[in-house]
Design a protein around this motif. Structure first.
Motif, mmCIF file in Angstrom:
data_model
loop_
_atom_site.group_PDB
_atom_site.id
_atom_site.type_symbol
_atom_site.label_atom_id
_atom_site.label_comp_id
_atom_site.label_asym_id
_atom_site.label_seq_id
_atom_site.Cartn_x
_atom_site.Cartn_y
_atom_site.Cartn_z
ATOM 1 N N THR A 155 -8.716 -20.712 11.732
ATOM 2 C CA THR A 155 -7.291 -20.582 11.404
ATOM 3 C C THR A 155 -6.525 -19.721 12.389
ATOM 4 O OG1 THR A 155 -7.714 -18.722 9.930
ATOM 5 C CG2 THR A 155 -7.714 -20.932 8.938
ATOM 6 N N GLY A 156 -7.208 -19.111 13.351
ATOM 7 C CA GLY A 156 -6.498 -18.309 14.329
ATOM 8 C C GLY A 156 -7.445 -17.444 15.117
ATOM 9 N N TYR A 157 -6.879 -16.783 16.105
ATOM 10 C CA TYR A 157 -7.606 -15.856 16.960
ATOM 11 C C TYR A 157 -6.792 -14.574 16.988
ATOM 12 C CZ TYR A 157 -9.840 -20.184 18.409
ATOM 13 O OH TYR A 157 -10.515 -21.373 18.417
ATOM 14 N N ARG A 158 -7.465 -13.438 16.962
ATOM 15 C CA ARG A 158 -6.721 -12.173 16.924
ATOM 16 C C ARG A 158 -7.506 -11.074 17.598
ATOM 17 N NH1 ARG A 158 -8.151 -13.977 12.139
ATOM 18 N NH2 ARG A 158 -6.061 -14.526 11.544
ATOM 19 N N ALA A 159 -6.779 -10.038 17.960
ATOM 20 C CA ALA A 159 -7.412 -8.856 18.534
ATOM 21 C C ALA A 159 -7.923 -7.978 17.398
ATOM 22 C CB ALA A 159 -6.400 -8.077 19.372
ATOM 23 N N VAL A 160 -9.062 -7.365 17.591
ATOM 24 C CA VAL A 160 -9.619 -6.416 16.630
ATOM 25 C C VAL A 160 -9.323 -5.030 17.176
ATOM 26 C CG1 VAL A 160 -11.707 -5.616 15.473
ATOM 27 C CG2 VAL A 160 -11.413 -8.054 15.974
ATOM 28 N N ILE A 161 -8.623 -4.237 16.386
ATOM 29 C CA ILE A 161 -8.149 -2.926 16.811
ATOM 30 C C ILE A 161 -9.020 -1.828 16.202
ATOM 31 C CG2 ILE A 161 -6.134 -1.391 16.829
ATOM 32 C CD1 ILE A 161 -5.703 -4.114 18.249
ATOM 33 N N ASP A 162 -9.322 -0.807 16.988
ATOM 34 C CA ASP A 162 -10.034 0.360 16.488
ATOM 35 C C ASP A 162 -8.996 1.340 15.947
ATOM 36 O OD1 ASP A 162 -11.528 2.611 15.952
ATOM 37 O OD2 ASP A 162 -12.270 2.852 17.997
ATOM 38 N N PRO A 163 -8.917 1.521 14.612
ATOM 39 C CA PRO A 163 -7.911 2.425 14.040
ATOM 40 C C PRO A 163 -8.001 3.854 14.567
ATOM 41 C CG PRO A 163 -8.964 1.131 12.316
ATOM 42 C CD PRO A 163 -9.733 0.897 13.580
ATOM 43 N N VAL A 164 -9.204 4.348 14.825
ATOM 44 C CA VAL A 164 -9.381 5.719 15.310
ATOM 45 C C VAL A 164 -8.726 5.890 16.680
ATOM 46 C CG1 VAL A 164 -11.093 7.472 15.961
ATOM 47 C CG2 VAL A 164 -11.444 6.081 13.906
ATOM 48 N N ALA A 165 -8.772 4.849 17.509
ATOM 49 C CA ALA A 165 -8.140 4.915 18.825
ATOM 50 C C ALA A 165 -6.625 5.066 18.704
ATOM 51 C CB ALA A 165 -8.478 3.666 19.636
ATOM 52 N N LEU A 166 -6.076 4.703 17.546
ATOM 53 C CA LEU A 166 -4.637 4.843 17.292
ATOM 54 C C LEU A 166 -4.311 6.108 16.508
ATOM 55 C CD1 LEU A 166 -3.817 1.140 16.354
ATOM 56 C CD2 LEU A 166 -3.360 2.318 18.514
ATOM 57 N N GLY A 167 -5.308 6.963 16.302
ATOM 58 C CA GLY A 167 -5.079 8.202 15.562
ATOM 59 C C GLY A 167 -5.150 8.039 14.050
ATOM 60 N N LEU A 168 -5.622 6.887 13.588
ATOM 61 C CA LEU A 168 -5.763 6.648 12.142
ATOM 62 C C LEU A 168 -7.190 7.020 11.751
ATOM 63 C CD1 LEU A 168 -3.867 3.243 12.062
ATOM 64 C CD2 LEU A 168 -2.966 5.521 11.525
ATOM 65 N N ASN A 169 -7.400 8.316 11.557
ATOM 66 C CA ASN A 169 -8.749 8.865 11.391
ATOM 67 C C ASN A 169 -9.283 8.786 9.971
ATOM 68 O OD1 ASN A 169 -8.891 9.686 14.137
ATOM 69 N ND2 ASN A 169 -7.478 11.344 13.631
ATOM 70 N N ILE A 170 -8.440 8.494 9.013
ATOM 71 C CA ILE A 170 -8.884 8.422 7.620
ATOM 72 C C ILE A 170 -8.874 6.971 7.176
ATOM 73 C CG2 ILE A 170 -8.350 9.039 5.234
ATOM 74 C CD1 ILE A 170 -7.282 11.672 6.269
ATOM 75 N N HIS A 171 -10.033 6.494 6.748
ATOM 76 C CA HIS A 171 -10.183 5.138 6.230
ATOM 77 C C HIS A 171 -10.567 5.274 4.768
ATOM 78 C CE1 HIS A 171 -12.354 0.977 6.653
ATOM 79 N NE2 HIS A 171 -11.321 0.931 5.831
ATOM 80 N N ALA A 172 -9.783 4.669 3.903
ATOM 81 C CA ALA A 172 -10.038 4.783 2.465
ATOM 82 C C ALA A 172 -9.900 3.421 1.796
ATOM 83 C CB ALA A 172 -9.060 5.770 1.829
ATOM 84 N N ILE A 173 -10.537 3.310 0.664
ATOM 85 C CA ILE A 173 -10.397 2.152 -0.222
ATOM 86 C C ILE A 173 -9.772 2.676 -1.502
ATOM 87 C CG2 ILE A 173 -11.624 0.350 -1.504
ATOM 88 C CD1 ILE A 173 -11.824 0.079 1.584
ATOM 89 N N ILE A 174 -8.694 2.039 -1.922
ATOM 90 C CA ILE A 174 -8.041 2.417 -3.179
ATOM 91 C C ILE A 174 -8.146 1.234 -4.130
ATOM 92 C CG2 ILE A 174 -5.868 3.058 -4.303
ATOM 93 C CD1 ILE A 174 -4.992 4.327 -1.664
ATOM 94 N N ARG A 175 -8.663 1.512 -5.314
ATOM 95 C CA ARG A 175 -8.722 0.502 -6.368
ATOM 96 C C ARG A 175 -7.660 0.836 -7.407
ATOM 97 N NH1 ARG A 175 -13.847 2.317 -5.998
ATOM 98 N NH2 ARG A 175 -14.009 2.776 -8.210
ATOM 99 N N LEU A 176 -6.912 -0.164 -7.830
ATOM 100 C CA LEU A 176 -5.841 0.022 -8.807
ATOM 101 C C LEU A 176 -6.097 -0.837 -10.022
ATOM 102 C CD1 LEU A 176 -2.968 1.008 -9.655
ATOM 103 C CD2 LEU A 176 -2.085 -0.978 -8.402
ATOM 104 N N ARG A 177 -6.036 -0.221 -11.175
ATOM 105 C CA ARG A 177 -6.093 -0.930 -12.450
ATOM 106 C C ARG A 177 -4.670 -0.940 -12.989
ATOM 107 N NH1 ARG A 177 -9.956 1.830 -16.369
ATOM 108 N NH2 ARG A 177 -11.284 1.410 -14.598
#
Length: 163
Positions: free
Chosen positions: A63-85
């Motif tokens: 369905t497409g081609y895309r670049a894969v970005i490293d979030p840490v290289a952009l200063g996005l040092n916190i990776h979290a998962i949020i679950r909402l009920r």
């Protein structure tokens, strides 16, 4: 008025042969490969490999081609998962908020006790706190910090294969 019917081809993992699955695995790992290189790696000529790739694109498998970005290289040092009920009444507003929040990189609507799962990349804890508080207006949230993300497994290799 002339109605032209468009033939819809339904592709399943079972309908793909080993070469198709190998092509999909290669392109998921290295989407910029040329048709010639794909052909070389799967044992086909460049025209044959390109024809298979075009068929997979036409059938909606690719369905497409895309670049894969490293979030840490952009200063996005916190990776979290949020679950909402939440409730059905709050669901559209929660989805709207998440779609307008740039730190939300994916949204999954799921079954079970939780309704939505958000993948979040933030520069600092204060921003994560703000996002958690904003989503909590729509119901209880559970937040988990990601310690390490492992590379995704290519879909072409994840199902039972038949040739």
């Amino acid at each position: 008025m002339q109605v032209i019917s468009k033939k819809v081809v339904r592709t399943t993992m079972e309908s793909l042969d080993r070469i198709d699955r190998d092509i999909l695995a290669l392109l998921q790992a290295e989407g910029r490969l040329t048709g010639a290189e794909v052909g070389r790696r799967v044992g086909l000529s460049q025209p044959a490999a390109s024809a298979r790739i075009q068929r997979l694109e036409k059938n909606g498998v690719i369905t497409g081609y895309r670049a894969v970005i490293d979030p840490v290289a952009l200063g996005l040092n916190i990776h979290a998962i949020i679950r909402l009920r939440t409730t059905h009444a709050h669901l559209p507003r929660a989805l709207d908020l998440a779609s307008r929040t740039p730190e939300v990189t994916s949204i999954l609507r799921v079954t079970g006790e939780d309704c939505l799962i958000f993948d979040i990349h933030c520069p600092q804890a204060e921003r994560l706190e703000h996002i958690v508080d904003a989503l909590a207006r729509y119901g209880p949230v559970t937040t988990s910090l990601v310690l390490r993300a492992h590379p995704p497994k290519p879909l072409a290799n994840s199902a039972a294969t038949t040739s």
